[in-house]
Design an enzyme around this catalytic site. Structure first.
Site: not given
Ligand code: BG6
Length: 304
Positions: A275, A172
């Site tokens: 990502e 991510h």
């Molecule tokens: C992204 C998702 O990969 O991560 C989003 O597509 C999400 O929907 C974002 O809001 C952040 O996620 P988190 O759990 O780290 O706040």
């Protein structure tokens, strides 16, 4: 919980002038990796790359100034590892978003200098009682972080049980940009995507991706590289990948940024996530003994 003391980690794995374990933010154990071409920081918490900067450049990865470095919590920025599911659990939203390994302390398994001079750190984690309650499958997960003037991150999942399982996930990656208005993401033109900010409607990407509002898109069936072109810093960031048929692009914009405690209200103006993922229809089925590697190779340089 630390695998062992910093002293023991350094005795076993430190590489002179290249790799050292230290206490990082919040007291979390980090590895600082140096190479003549670039440097990186990796936290054992989450197997999480916190920083990467090629020599003489701005940081490539974005890390929120409000990131929390707490046992059991996720870290906002760098490269969180999402696994064995991406985003919400497919059937139980009470389970942690993006799986459980981003909040687990990983174990160091190797540190080495490769034949081409790059430095590689390997971490691993596996099923245990708590993970079996969340996801009833034996597994082994290894991350290899290789640093030179480029950053290579490979996540290998192995089914160590006797039944097949399905998993999804993502590297991510949060990227540091001068401003969304200066930035274009190339490599996704004509690719279909699910638009999470428009009831998961399926759409077709028209040209390059530009970010001018909340963006949360799952690009489907796409195996190619992306390039973030940033005219503000005259910089391009190339993200090549293997083992992934999904690319996710995310920027929370004003309201979502304000709602997140670990994200500065104005910081949506300095980041974009591109990502490397296996998500939604792109689920990986692993038979007993089988492995899958999701890998991203990140480089940056000037735009011309
Ligand atoms: C992204 C998702 O990969 O991560 C989003 O597509 C999400 O929907 C974002 O809001 C952040 O996620 P988190 O759990 O780290 O706040």
């Amino acid at each position: 919980m630390n695998q062992t003391t910093l002293e023991e980690l350094n005795q076993k794995f430190a590489i002179r002038d290249r790799l050292l374990f230290k206490a990082g933010p919040g007291g979390l154990t980090i590895a600082e990796i140096r190479h003549p071409g670039g440097e990186a920081t990796v936290a054992l918490h989450g197997g999480h790359v916190l920083a990467f900067r090629p020599h003489g450049q701005q940081p490539v990865l974005w890390l929120s100034r409000q990131a929390r470095f707490e046992t059991g919590g996720p870290i906002r920025g760098g490269i969180p590892v999402c696994w064995p599911w991406f985003a919400d659990h497919p059937s139980d939203k009470a389970k942690p978003a993006h799986g459980f390994v981003r909040t687990t302390v990983w174990t160091v398994s190797a540190a080495e200098t490769l034949a081409d001079g790059s430095t590689r750190l390997k971490l691993s984690t596996a099923d245990r009682e708590e993970t079996m309650k969340l996801w009833p499958h034996p597994f082994q997960l290894a991350i290899a972080v290789t640093v030179s003037d480029a950053l290579r991150v490979g996540l290998t999942a192995t089914n160590t049980g006797s039944e097949p399982f399905d998993c999804s996930g993502a590297l991510h990656s949060y990227f540091n940009i001068s401003a969304p208005a200066n930035t274009r993401i190339k490599g996704l033109a004509e690719v279909a995507y699910l638009d999470k900010v428009d009831r998961m409607r399926r759409k077709l990407q028209d040209g390059d991706v530009s970010i001018d509002g909340e963006t949360d898109r799952i690009y489907l069936d796409t195996t190619g590289a992306c390039v973030i072109e940033d005219i503000g810093w005259q910089r391009r960031i190339d993200i090549a990948k293997t083992g992934s048929r999904t690319t996710v692009v995310w920027n929370p914009w004003v309201d979502k940024a304000a709602a997140m405690k670990d994200f500065g209200d104005d910081e949506y103006q300095t980041m974009v996530c591109v990502e490397t993922a296996n998500a939604h229809p792109d689920v990986v089925r692993l038979a007993p003994g089988e492995s899958h590697t999701l890998e991203a190779v990140i480089r940056s340089g000037s735009m011309d």
